[in-house]
Every structure is written in C-alpha cells, then in structure tokens.
Design an enzyme around this catalytic site. Structure first.
Site, PDB file in Angstrom:
ATOM      1  CB  VAL A 178      22.091  14.142  31.924  1.00  0.00           C
ATOM      2  CG1 VAL A 178      22.643  12.995  32.730  1.00  0.00           C
ATOM      3  CG2 VAL A 178      23.157  14.714  31.010  1.00  0.00           C
ATOM      4  CE  LYS A 203      12.951  20.645  32.249  1.00  0.00           C
ATOM      5  NZ  LYS A 203      14.372  20.687  32.013  1.00  0.00           N
ATOM      6  N   GLY A 208      60.721  17.395  22.102  1.00  0.00           N
ATOM      7  CA  GLY A 208      61.953  17.977  21.578  1.00  0.00           C
ATOM      8  C   GLY A 208      62.420  17.180  20.378  1.00  0.00           C
ATOM      9  CB  CYS A 260      61.214  15.404  13.604  1.00  0.00           C
ATOM     10  SG  CYS A 260      62.433  14.534  12.627  1.00  0.00           S
TER      11      CYS A 260
END
Ligand SMILES: NC(=O)c1ccc[n+]([C@@H]2O[C@H](COP(=O)([O-])OP(=O)(O)OC[C@H]3O[C@@H](n4cnc5c(N)ncnc54)[C@H](O)[C@@H]3O)[C@@H](O)[C@H]2O)c1
Length: 444
Positions: A21, A45, A274, A277
């Site tokens: 990042v 680094k 609910g 279906c």
C-alpha cells in the site's frame, strides 16, 4: 486504460510503511503532484525507493517510483522526525497482520503513531495523520490518544487523525488507486479533512465524509462481501456442474440483472426476509445440492442466519420487560396481505408464546378476507390472530408500551411523538421517528 489524472504541485506527504500500500501511495501521490517522503523501519525498502525502484512487484509502480525519485519529488528516509517535520500530512500504511491466534496485530500502527507523536512535539504547524491501513473500529481513537500523549498536543488543534481506508487490489493497484469507486474520509477535524481532500484533488471519484467507525469497518465488510460472493458463486458452480448446467451462463445472467441482483436492492439493514418465495426457493436449491451430494455451507446457512435475526428482534423487544406490545405491519412486506413465512408473524408467535399481549395494526391485512394457503398458514401458526388485529392505528399505539414498526404508516411519526414514554422498536429504518426519545433500531 483510462488516462492518469493531471498533476499539479500540492500538499507534501510522508508515507509510513513502504510495503504494497505504501509503495503504491508514494508513486501515485507523487504522480498527483505531491512531494512525498517515505519512511519504513526496513532499510532495504528505503534503499530500493532511493534507487528509484519499487519495493514490490506491481505493474506501473516501478515506473512511477523511478520517475518521481529522478525528479526529486519522492525520497525515502530512515528518520521519522524528518519525514513529519517536512510534510503536512502523514499517511500510515504499515502492516496490520493477524496474530497466531487470529487477532489483529496493531502494534505497527501504534508504533508509527508514537513516532509521529514524538516528532509533532517539536513541530509548530498543524499536522494531518491519515490511517490508510486496514484497522479495527476504535483504532483511530487509540492512535489519537497515542499522538496526544507523545506530542503533548490536542487533537483538533495541533493535529487531526482521519481514517482513509485503502481498497486497491494487488496486480491492478495503480489503476485502482487512480480510479477508485470513492474516497472515504472518516471523521477527523475540519482542517484534517480539508488537507486530506487536497491530496486527492485530481482523482475523479466522489469523496464520502463518514463517521470514523464506519470508515474503519468498511474495508472488512467489503472484503467479507467479496469473499461471500466468490464462495456463493462457487457453490452455484458446484451445483450446476453436478446437474449438467453451465454455471458461467447462469452467473452471467445473475449479474446481468442490475435491478434486483447487482444493486442496492435487498442490501438495506432491516428485519429478516420472509414471504412465500425466498424461503421456499432457498429450500429447493438446498435440496438440489443435497440430492446431488454437493456441499454448500453458505446456501445451507442462510436460513440459520435469518432465524438468528428474528431471535435478535425478539430479544430486542423482550429486553424492555414490558408486556403490552403493538405491532405495526404483519404481512411480509407493504402492499400485500401475504402472511406466509412473514418474519413478523414468527416474531408475534414467539412473543405471544411467552405471554406478551399483542395488538396488531396492518392496513393490508383484513382477517375475513384471508383465504387459501394464506389462511391455512396463519390458522396453523397464529390461530388467535383475529383477536390481536385492530383496525385503528391510534388504538394500537395507545394500548401498547412497546411499539414494533415493520411498515411505514401515514401519521405514525406524529402519533408516536405524542407518547415519549413508549418504546419504539424500528425494524425497517423509517424516517421521521428516529428522534423519539425511546427509539431503538434493529441494526442501527
Ligand atoms: N496489500 C493489499 O493489497 C492491501 C490493500 C488494501 C489495504 N491493505 C492494508 O494496508 C496495510 C498495509 O498492507 P501492506 O500489504 O502494504 O503491508 P506490507 O507488509 O507489505 O507493508 C507494511 C510495511 O510497514 C512497515 N512498517 C512496520 N512498522 C512500521 C513503522 N512503525 N513505521 C514505518 N513502517 C513500518 C514494514 O516494514 C512494511 O514495509 C494493512 O493494514 C493491509 O491490511 C493492504
């Protein structure tokens, strides 16, 4: 690929943590026109950045790092104070790994906060700190406390901490950075928010100013959702393969529906699902997988999740220890009298089974008009519904100590505002009643 946004000179930034990042942030913020100083506790680094190389293998990052180190707008340092003193904004991109036991290890972010705090002790200008790492809700508060303690300054006066989560994906990180869905700025003082907005100028994406905790939890919710999508899709894939169907065709049709499927629909926190279906068809898909010996833990567990939600609604209502409960809305959604598998019917069944006195108003439900399977269903689960139903909303409100709202009703907010002593339980997220003194939402 869309073009890179145009650059111009602006706010200087120090980036703490030069991993995936942080390295992408260094290259991209420099490309957007900021002067950037990178800091990391790992000297390898730092050397990589200073020699114009990325610390990670990632498309386009090497070129950005090389370009901006060469022009002098990007450099790395092993001196955290130098990084803070010479910049207006510090972005914390340090790692937040999991511990062996699975907890989040926030040590690096707290160490970085301490370093920034120490440096701020001798800096006069206001400084903005942005938390870019993925952190648990509450981390911003802790980081602020650490900086206050180390710097001797007050948050909102000498410095401000905003939460600014990163959503990039490895392998497409630069494009994701430059073309995000949105930029999230979680709370912080006005000055800190303004300086953070300034560093993103040039990126064509909406800036969303949200609460700190929402910004902090968002990345976890996003990633859990992405993982859910992948695993659900693969369960569909396994079912389809066993039944001789091409899952790629099925899923391409699923995502082609931008009205009900890939849309905000069904994604508003509220009460359980609910109706006739969803429960039935979920059961059918589960049966197909079972009959074909396909293991589908996600599909199998959806119903359990729904039942847990009904139970959490029940606990919310019963937690007030008041026996007279009014229910506004009984059918499974507005505009229908279908009571089959309505989660509110299940809630009423549980409450009346525990001796609660229930009074129901639902303008869509007329007891004498219920017929067929709908009537059979309600006779089996709520045989005493006729004595619970009340035709007048006013009466239900008047006679109840706790009012459970599952559907909007004209005049409801005025009605309940006249009864500040009553408890309001909102299962659907209605506008207009949230300022009631005894208001409780199910998910908010
Ligand atoms: N990798 C991703 O794709 C990605 C995407 C979005 C968000 N995130 C999040 O961003 C954060 C960073 O992830 P990453 O993949 O870049 O991690 P990383 O392990 O690649 O890099 C973290 C860096 O922080 C450095 N560091 C540790 N303590 C420090 C300190 N006190 N001061 C300065 N530097 C310090 C480490 O040396 C390392 O270089 C994590 O919270 C991660 O969850 C990662």
């Amino acid at each position: 690929m869309p073009p890179m946004p145009a650059s111009k000179e602006k706010t200087s930034i120090s980036v703490f943590g030069l991993g995936y990042v942080g390295c992408v942030c260094c290259g991209c913020f420099a490309e957007l026109g900021s002067r950037v100083i990178g800091f990391d506790t790992n000297t390898t680094k730092l050397d990589l950045i200073n020699s114009g190389k990325a610390t990670i293998l990632e498309d386009k990052v090497d070129a950005l790092i090389g370009k901006h180190v060469a022009t002098g707008s990007l450099a790395a340092t092993s001196d955290a104070q130098h990084a803070v003193w010479n910049t207006e904004v510090s972005i914390l991109c340090v790692g937040t790994p999991s511990t062996e036991k699975g907890h989040l290890d926030l040590e690096c972010i707290f160490d970085a906060a301490a370093m920034v705090g120490e440096a701020l002790r001798q800096k006069d200008d206001f400084h903005t700190v942005a938390i870019r790492s993925t952190v648990l809700p509450g981390t911003n508060r802790k980081v602020t406390e650490i900086i206050e303690e180390r710097s001797g300054k007050k948050s909102g006066v000498g410095f401000g901490v905003v939460s600014n989560p990163e959503f990039l994906r490895e392998a497409t990180a630069v494009d994701d950075f430059m073309h995000p869905a949105h930029i999230i700025i979680g709370d912080g003082c006005e000055q800190a928010r303004q300086s953070l907005k300034a560093i993103y100028a040039g990126i064509d994406a909406p800036i969303r100013e949200v609460s700190t905790e929402a910004a902090e939890i968002l990345k976890y919710v996003n990633n859990a959702f992405h993982a859910l999508k992948i695993s659900f899709t693969n369960e569909v894939g396994r079912i389809c393969k066993e039944t001789g169907i091409d899952a790629r065709e099925v899923m391409s049709l699923v995502v082609a529906d931008k009205i009900l499927n890939i849309s905000p629909y069904y994604m508003k926190p509220g009460f359980a699902y609910g109706g006739s279906c969803l429960p039935k068809d979920l059961k059918a898909l589960k049966t197909i997988s079972h009959d074909n010996y396909v293991t589908t833990p996600i599909i199998d567990s959806i119903r359990y999740s729904n039942v847990s939600h009904i139970i959490s609604g029940f606990r919310l209502v019963t937690g007030f220890k008041k026996k007279n409960v009014g229910i506004i809305g009984l059918s499974f959604k507005p505009g229908t009298d279908d009571l089959r598998n309505s989660p509110t019917v299940e809630l009423v069944e549980k409450l009346s089974g525990k001796g609660y006195w229930i009074n129901i108003f639902d303008r869509d439900v007329e007891f004498s008009a219920l017929a067929g399977k709908n009537k059979e269903y309600i006779d089996s689960v709520l045989p005493h519904l006729s004595v619970m139903l009340n035709e007048r909303l006013n009466d239900v409100v008047d006679q109840s100590e706790v009012i459970v709202v599952t559907k909007n009703e004209d005049g409801l907010s005025d009605l309940v505002s006249r009864h500040p002593e009553k408890v309001i339980v909102d299962l659907v997220g209605l506008a207009g009643i949230a300022d009631h003194p005894n208001y409780h939402g199910i998910c908010w």
